[in-house]
Design a protein around this motif. Structure first.
Motif, short mmCIF file in Angstrom:
data_model
loop_
_atom_site.label_atom_id
_atom_site.label_comp_id
_atom_site.label_asym_id
_atom_site.label_seq_id
_atom_site.Cartn_x
_atom_site.Cartn_y
_atom_site.Cartn_z
N ARG A 1 0.87 -1.18 0.00
CA ARG A 1 0.00 0.00 0.00
C ARG A 1 0.90 1.23 0.00
O ARG A 1 1.96 1.24 0.62
N THR A 2 0.43 2.27 -0.71
CA THR A 2 1.24 3.48 -0.86
C THR A 2 0.42 4.71 -0.51
O THR A 2 -0.76 4.78 -0.83
N ALA A 3 1.08 5.65 0.14
CA ALA A 3 0.48 6.98 0.36
C ALA A 3 1.47 8.00 -0.20
O ALA A 3 2.67 7.76 -0.19
N SER A 4 0.96 9.10 -0.70
CA SER A 4 1.88 10.09 -1.26
C SER A 4 1.47 11.49 -0.87
O SER A 4 0.32 11.75 -0.52
N LYS A 5 2.43 12.37 -0.95
CA LYS A 5 2.18 13.76 -0.61
C LYS A 5 2.95 14.63 -1.59
O LYS A 5 4.14 14.39 -1.84
N ILE A 6 2.23 15.58 -2.17
CA ILE A 6 2.89 16.55 -3.04
C ILE A 6 3.32 17.71 -2.15
O ILE A 6 2.47 18.35 -1.53
N LEU A 7 4.63 17.94 -2.10
CA LEU A 7 5.14 18.98 -1.20
C LEU A 7 4.78 20.36 -1.72
O LEU A 7 4.71 20.60 -2.92
N SER A 8 4.53 21.22 -0.78
CA SER A 8 4.34 22.62 -1.14
C SER A 8 5.41 23.41 -0.41
O SER A 8 5.43 23.46 0.81
N VAL A 9 6.33 23.98 -1.19
CA VAL A 9 7.41 24.79 -0.62
C VAL A 9 7.31 26.18 -1.23
O VAL A 9 7.35 26.34 -2.46
N GLN A 10 7.14 27.16 -0.37
CA GLN A 10 7.02 28.53 -0.88
C GLN A 10 8.41 29.11 -1.10
O GLN A 10 9.32 28.91 -0.30
N PHE A 11 8.53 29.83 -2.25
CA PHE A 11 9.82 30.46 -2.53
C PHE A 11 9.58 31.74 -3.30
O PHE A 11 8.54 31.90 -3.96
N PRO A 12 10.53 32.66 -3.20
CA PRO A 12 10.33 33.95 -3.86
C PRO A 12 10.32 33.79 -5.38
O PRO A 12 10.91 32.87 -5.91
N PRO A 13 9.64 34.71 -6.07
CA PRO A 13 9.53 34.59 -7.54
C PRO A 13 10.90 34.70 -8.19
O PRO A 13 11.75 35.46 -7.75
N GLU A 14 11.05 33.93 -9.23
CA GLU A 14 12.26 34.02 -10.04
C GLU A 14 11.78 34.38 -11.43
O GLU A 14 11.06 33.62 -12.07
N ALA A 15 12.18 35.59 -11.90
CA ALA A 15 11.67 36.08 -13.18
C ALA A 15 12.81 36.12 -14.18
O ALA A 15 13.96 36.39 -13.84
N ARG A 16 12.48 35.84 -15.43
CA ARG A 16 13.46 36.03 -16.52
C ARG A 16 12.67 36.32 -17.78
O ARG A 16 11.47 35.98 -17.88
N VAL A 17 13.34 36.99 -18.73
CA VAL A 17 12.67 37.30 -19.99
C VAL A 17 13.17 36.32 -21.03
O VAL A 17 14.29 35.83 -20.95
N LEU A 18 12.31 36.05 -22.00
CA LEU A 18 12.69 35.09 -23.04
C LEU A 18 13.78 35.68 -23.92
O LEU A 18 14.70 35.00 -24.32
N VAL A 19 13.64 36.99 -24.24
CA VAL A 19 14.62 37.66 -25.08
C VAL A 19 15.04 38.93 -24.34
O VAL A 19 14.19 39.69 -23.90
N THR A 20 16.34 39.13 -24.22
CA THR A 20 16.80 40.30 -23.47
C THR A 20 16.77 41.57 -24.32
O THR A 20 16.85 42.66 -23.80
N SER A 21 16.65 41.41 -25.62
CA SER A 21 16.59 42.59 -26.48
C SER A 21 15.66 42.31 -27.66
O SER A 21 15.88 41.37 -28.41
N MET A 22 14.62 43.13 -27.76
CA MET A 22 13.65 42.94 -28.84
C MET A 22 13.83 44.07 -29.84
O MET A 22 14.04 45.21 -29.46
N ARG A 23 13.75 43.74 -31.12
CA ARG A 23 13.85 44.76 -32.16
C ARG A 23 12.54 44.71 -32.94
O ARG A 23 12.10 43.66 -33.38
N VAL A 24 11.91 45.87 -33.05
CA VAL A 24 10.62 45.90 -33.74
C VAL A 24 10.52 47.19 -34.55
O VAL A 24 11.10 48.22 -34.18
N LYS A 25 9.84 47.09 -35.67
CA LYS A 25 9.66 48.28 -36.51
C LYS A 25 8.47 49.08 -35.99
O LYS A 25 7.47 48.49 -35.57
N ALA A 26 8.60 50.36 -36.03
CA ALA A 26 7.52 51.23 -35.58
C ALA A 26 6.23 50.84 -36.30
O ALA A 26 6.24 50.54 -37.50
N GLY A 27 5.13 50.82 -35.58
CA GLY A 27 3.85 50.48 -36.18
C GLY A 27 3.47 49.02 -35.98
O GLY A 27 2.30 48.67 -36.09
N HIS A 28 4.47 48.19 -35.70
CA HIS A 28 4.18 46.78 -35.47
C HIS A 28 3.82 46.57 -34.00
O HIS A 28 3.84 47.51 -33.21
N SER A 29 3.50 45.33 -33.66
CA SER A 29 3.17 45.01 -32.27
C SER A 29 4.30 44.20 -31.68
O SER A 29 5.06 43.56 -32.40
N VAL A 30 4.37 44.25 -30.36
CA VAL A 30 5.42 43.48 -29.70
C VAL A 30 4.85 42.82 -28.45
O VAL A 30 3.92 43.33 -27.83
#
Ligand SMILES: *[C@@H]1O[C@H](CO)[C@@H](O)[C@H](O)[C@H]1NC(C)=O
Ligand SMILES: *[C@@H]1O[C@H](CO)[C@@H](O)[C@H](O)[C@H]1NC(C)=O
Ligand SMILES: *[C@@H]1O[C@H](CO)[C@@H](O)[C@H](O)[C@H]1NC(C)=O
Length: 675
Positions: free
Chosen positions: A222-251
């Protein structure tokens, strides 16, 4: 057979007989009892059978408690109502069957018969499954990263007691035996897992506890399981550090955040206090119709209540088409003769545009700023500043460079013309000027120093006439049937509000007789020396010119004249004009009228020819441009087809010549001419 083997054979035969006698008189186990497990309540059977059992032999079973006597033969003691001895006794089978097994049935069992030594005791296990899966205690509330955590797994009931194992995902923890805790009173087994400090990687990890009774055929672990919940501060990152876009387009600026609990993402543009332009959708910032002003560094901030907040930044580079600044007007006025005039064009754009200049109608680029050294009238024209930004079409702004200033009399001054007495001499002055010259005068100073001014009209066989030409006027002085006394210096001078310019021609008269003698002598010499036909042709050419008695120039005559312009175009039109004019034109063609110059190598020594001086100072022309200009110069008429103008006025006047603005040092300063 050898004598050596004989005693061996005798021994073997004896053993065989002995064993046969024993077999008859003593039984052996065919099947010995084996350890057996049974689920509680089920029927258990422990096997036991013999070979060669004599009819008088008695098979007995002993069992718990304390190896009591259970059965003799097939007779079972009254204390064991659920026990039976089953099997074909005639074949020596005495199997002990226990129905509706109970925990107290568990124990050691023995099956024996006299005088055979008994087989080893075997254990009957009555298995009681766990009443339910184990339970896990710990991490009831979310843990913070870095804290310690103890998880306890507890299994109640079950026979035999289960063995517990902790798993992280599928990886088992190898815990020391001391971690296992068995308390028989409560019929409970527990195992604690102590984690010194949990990390953010333990969040959402599946920690399970497995309780295994070790009898896979009878009871599943027989098995019992527990999904741990550990709180931690947000870790943010951007997919691209530099975006180049032409005026008038969307980003779409996206911030990828990992956190527990989930974080709220907000966007800010660095250096700007106001709310960022755009729509925040989840972790993305969508900016439609991107403007120049949207360029900058964007920072996303992820907050979930666990400090510190998560930060990430991305740079938005907005590219836009070049834009030429209004640093110059549609028309730019430059003074003739100015040195180092500079016209600057500035253009803004991203990427930084390349700024160049181009003269309209040409394909050559000129550097920016456009620098004009020694400005001449040839520079006048339409120009365009061209700004080229990568990824965008070229942008241009045009301007007309208007050259104004004192007149410029084209051609070299001080040339000598040898004119045969009795022929006509024609002197041509081409003047470029803006504004147009107020006056173009001709002055003659004879060998005695006497000076005469011609202002036009037919007088004393000298005529002056003026025609417009591109960017100026052309004044022609014709002396008919030159007399011996008409030698000297002839100066044409053009003046406007900015100043004046002049050009001097020296006329020497040659005696026609002397010339003839010279020619004859030359011809005789030629005839003597004739060797090569080509040489003859060259000489003949010279004769031809002499025969025509045209005005000889100071330059060597051996050079063939450029071909006459074809009689079409403006010339053809000229022939339809009154006869006088046609004559005039023909005459001009035959004498000092400008020839169509060779396209790119105009002879700078031709008398009266206009040619661009200071070619090096000019913006490059295309070949087409050059042709256009030369054909303009060739036209005897101006564009509007105005007829040749002859200025009215008496031939002699008294005037004062100021040379302040002239390029050449004057030969005289004040001239007073008497009638
Ligand atoms: C559990 O497993 C996860 C994933 O393999 C690992 O990151 C984590 O450190 C493990 N936790 C412990 C306490 O071993
Ligand atoms: C955790 O692991 C156990 C054992 O591998 C499994 O039975 C259980 O379904 C898992 N739980 C989740 C939520 O995946
Ligand atoms: C923005 O980009 C992210 C990451 O590529 C994507 O998940 C999201 O759907 C995009 N949003 C829109 C509106 O396109």
């Amino acid at each position: 057979m050898t004598p050596v083997t004989r005693p061996h054979m005798a021994t073997a035969a004896l053993l065989l007989v002995l064993s046969a006698v024993l077999k008859v008189h003593s039984a052996v186990y065919r099947v010995e009892p084996e350890p057996t497990a049974v689920l509680r309540g089920q029927t258990a059977t422990i096997r036991c059978s013999f070979n060669s059992l004599s009819p008088s032999s008695i098979v007995e079973w002993f069992g718990p408690p304390n190896s009591q006597h259970i059965s003799q033969g097939t007779t079972v003691a009254a204390e064991y109502p659920r026990h039976r001895v089953v099997g074909d006794t005639s074949r020596g089978n005495y199997e002990l069957q226990i129905r509706r097994t109970r925990p107290e049935d568990e124990g050691m069992y023995r099956c024996r018969t006299f005088p055979l030594p008994p087989a080893p005791d075997v254990k009957l296990t009555v298995v009681e499954p766990l009443s339910g899966p184990p339970d896990i205690v710990g991490n009831e509330r979310p843990q913070s990263a870095g804290q310690g955590l103890t998880l306890t797994c507890r299994a109640v009931g079950g026979r035999p007691p289960p063995r517990l194992t902790w798993y992280n995902g599928t990886v088992p923890f190898r815990l020391p035996e001391s971690a296992h805790n068995t308390s028989p009173q409560n019929n409970e087994v527990s195992l604690s897992l102590a984690i010194p400090f949990v990390s953010r990687w333990d969040n959402a990890a599946n920690f399970s506890c497995r309780a295994d009774q070790g009898l896979p055929t009878l009871v599943e672990p027989r098995t019992a399981s527990k999904i741990l919940s550990v709180q931690f501060p947000p870790e943010a990152r951007v997919l691209v550090t530099s975006m180049r876009v032409k005026a008038g387009h969307s980003v779409n600026l996206t911030c990828v955040v990992s956190s527990n609990p989930p974080a709220v993402v907000t966007w800010q543009k660095l250096g700007e206090a106001s709310v960022v332009r755009g729509e925040v959708r989840g972790q993305s910032l969508l900016i439609s119709n991107v403007q120049k002003s949207d360029a900058g560094v964007y920072r996303c901030k992820a907050e979930n209540g666990v400090l510190p907040d998560g930060l990430a930044r991305t740079t938005l580079d907005v590219q836009y088409a070049p834009d030429i600044k209004a640093t110059f007007a549609e028309k730019v006025v430059v003074l003739y003769g100015q040195d180092g005039y500079s016209l600057d064009c500035t253009a803004e754009g991203n990427p930084q545009p390349i700024v160049r200049w181009r003269r309209k109608g040409t394909n050559f680029y000129l550097n920016n700023p456009l620098v004009l050294s020694q400005v001449t009238y040839d520079v006048e024209g339409d120009y365009a500043c061209v700004a080229s930004g990568r990824g965008f079409p070229d942008v241009q702004k045009e301007t007309f460079i208007d050259i104004i200033g004192r007149p410029d009399v084209l051609g070299r001054s001080g040339q000598t013309l040898f004119v045969t007495e009795g022929t006509d001499a024609t002197l041509v002055c081409e003047v470029r000027s803006d504004p147009r010259p107020e006056v173009i005068t001709w002055l003659w100073r004879d060998s005695n120093g006497k000076e005469t001014i011609f202002l036009g009209a037919e007088e004393d066989s000298v005529s002056v006439r003026e025609v417009p030409m591109t960017g100026g006027r052309r004044s022609t002085l014709v002396i008919r049937e030159v007399g011996a006394g008409q030698a000297g210096s002839y100066v044409c001078k053009a003046t406007n509000m900015f100043g004046s310019d002049q050009r001097e021609f020296l006329i020497e008269i040659q005696d026609s007789q002397v010339l003839l003698i010279t020619v004859v002598t030359a011809t005789v010499l030629i005839l003597i020396v004739v060797t090569v036909v080509t040489v003859l042709l060259v000489r003949r050419n010279r004769c031809h010119i002499s025969d025509q008695e045209s005005v000889a120039s100071s330059e060597p005559v051996s050079k063939p004249m450029p071909p006459l312009p074809p009689k079409h175009g403006p010339m053809a039109q000229a022939q339809e004009k009154p006869r006088e004019m046609s004559l005039e034109l023909d005459e001009l063609d035959g004498t000092l009228k400008p020839r169509p110059p060779p396209r790119l190598d105009k002879d700078p020594y031709s008398i009266g020819l206009s040619y661009p001086r200071l070619i090096h100072a000019l913006p490059a022309y295309s070949v087409k441009d050059q042709q256009m200009k030369t054909s303009d110069n060739n036209s005897p008429l101006d564009d509007s087809g105005n007829p040749v103008q002859t200025r009215e006025g008496s031939g002699i006047e008294s005037w004062k010549l100021t040379e302040a603005n002239s390029r050449r040092p004057p030969n005289y300063h004040e001239i007073h001419v008497l009638e």
